[in-house]
Design a protein around this motif. Structure first.
Motif, PDB file in Angstrom:
ATOM      1  N   MET A   1     -34.322  38.924  37.721  1.00  0.00           N
ATOM      2  CA  MET A   1     -34.916  37.755  38.390  1.00  0.00           C
ATOM      3  C   MET A   1     -34.634  37.807  39.887  1.00  0.00           C
ATOM      4  O   MET A   1     -33.567  38.240  40.303  1.00  0.00           O
ATOM      5  CB  MET A   1     -34.345  36.462  37.794  1.00  0.00           C
ATOM      6  CG  MET A   1     -34.883  35.196  38.458  1.00  0.00           C
ATOM      7  SD  MET A   1     -34.365  33.672  37.634  1.00  0.00           S
ATOM      8  CE  MET A   1     -35.457  33.710  36.200  1.00  0.00           C
ATOM      9  N   LEU A   3     -33.818  36.627  43.711  1.00  0.00           N
ATOM     10  CA  LEU A   3     -32.763  35.771  44.235  1.00  0.00           C
ATOM     11  C   LEU A   3     -33.160  35.223  45.599  1.00  0.00           C
ATOM     12  O   LEU A   3     -33.802  35.919  46.393  1.00  0.00           O
ATOM     13  CB  LEU A   3     -31.448  36.556  44.394  1.00  0.00           C
ATOM     14  CG  LEU A   3     -30.848  37.217  43.161  1.00  0.00           C
ATOM     15  CD1 LEU A   3     -29.566  37.936  43.554  1.00  0.00           C
ATOM     16  CD2 LEU A   3     -30.572  36.190  42.089  1.00  0.00           C
ATOM     17  N   ASP A  44     -30.942  31.897  41.652  1.00  0.00           N
ATOM     18  CA  ASP A  44     -32.111  32.513  41.030  1.00  0.00           C
ATOM     19  C   ASP A  44     -33.361  31.702  41.358  1.00  0.00           C
ATOM     20  O   ASP A  44     -33.326  30.463  41.402  1.00  0.00           O
ATOM     21  CB  ASP A  44     -31.929  32.577  39.507  1.00  0.00           C
ATOM     22  CG  ASP A  44     -30.752  33.445  39.098  1.00  0.00           C
ATOM     23  OD1 ASP A  44     -30.480  34.434  39.809  1.00  0.00           O
ATOM     24  OD2 ASP A  44     -30.107  33.127  38.083  1.00  0.00           O
ATOM     25  N   ASP A  83     -32.885  41.377  43.174  1.00  0.00           N
ATOM     26  CA  ASP A  83     -31.908  41.146  42.110  1.00  0.00           C
ATOM     27  C   ASP A  83     -30.495  41.288  42.675  1.00  0.00           C
ATOM     28  O   ASP A  83     -30.308  41.580  43.867  1.00  0.00           O
ATOM     29  CB  ASP A  83     -32.110  42.132  40.950  1.00  0.00           C
ATOM     30  CG  ASP A  83     -32.189  43.583  41.412  1.00  0.00           C
ATOM     31  OD1 ASP A  83     -31.476  43.966  42.380  1.00  0.00           O
ATOM     32  OD2 ASP A  83     -32.969  44.349  40.815  1.00  0.00           O
TER      33      ASP A  83
END
Length: 239
Positions: A1, A3, A44, A83
């Protein structure tokens, strides 16, 4: 995911991130990614982040929470990474540079100083009072002179006078404040401002700096507004 990255701190910085959520439509908890002696403070995200009021405030809230615990290297709004591993790699590739910047910013906060011409009529009156040439042209226009070049000449003369006076005052204000700062950065002012100055002020000089700033604000005449914002994260001094 993906950031969202807020700031870089030293590994031992007391970040106190519990209960803090970040940017985005579905705000995730703010957390740290560590690489050696450095940490990146992140959250995230599931979408591209736009500068909406809520997200701008969330970004600033994280900075203020971090500043309360010590020196921080703040990133401008909108910085993202793919990530955790990409963040760790970025920290490792410039460890020495980040550590040097953190050392330079230690014990300081940023203050913004802006000045603008709040009363243009007062400035015009002063120019006509001080400039024989401007006053003569203005008197001729008011007396009914038909020369179409006179208004243009007066406008150009006043514009030069305004620019010269504001540049001189901006330099004078900066000279008075810079001795209290570890570093400074001058930004292009946006009208009606003619001064946009950032100062990196050590905490131990803060009271002296604020006293001088307040004194300058009371001394300035001619319809000038003098504004101070801070303490702020030292965005202008991150290299």
């Amino acid at each position: 995911m993906a950031l969202y990255v807020y700031a870089i701190t030293g590994e031992d910085h007391p970040r106190h991130l519990d209960g803090l959520t970040g940017v985005g439509a579905d705000p995730a908890p703010v957390r740290a990614v560590t690489a050696g002696p450095l940490c990146a403070v992140v959250s995230d995200i599931a979408e591209e982040i736009r500068p909406k009021r809520r997200d701008l405030q969330a970004h600033q809230d994280v900075q203020e929470r971090l500043m309360a615990g010590g020196v921080v290297l703040p990133l401008q709004f909108g910085y993202t990474a793919p990530d955790d591993e990409a963040v760790r790699q970025a920290l490792q590739e410039n460890t020495n540079g980040y550590l040097a910047t953190l050392e330079r910013l230690e014990g300081c906060a940023e203050y913004h100083v802006r000045a603008s011409q709040a009363d243009e009529d007062e400035l015009l009156r002063r120019i006509l009072q001080d400039s024989d040439q401007a006053r003569d042209i203005n008197d001729r226009i008011r007396a009914g002179a038909q020369d179409p070049q006179l208004p243009l000449a007066l406008g150009e003369l006043i514009a030069r006078e305004v620019e010269e006076r504001q540049e001189s005052l901006a330099a004078e204000l900066a000279r008075a404040l810079m001795p209290y700062a570890r570093d400074s950065a001058t930004h292009p002012p946006s009208p009606p401002d003619f001064l946009n100055l950032s100062l990196l002020v050590p905490h131990e000089r803060k009271d002296d700096f604020l006293a001088v700033q307040a004194s300058l604000a009371t001394q300035i005449d001619g319809g000038v507004e003098f504004r101070l914002t801070g303490p702020l994260p030292p965005y202008s001094f991150v290299q």
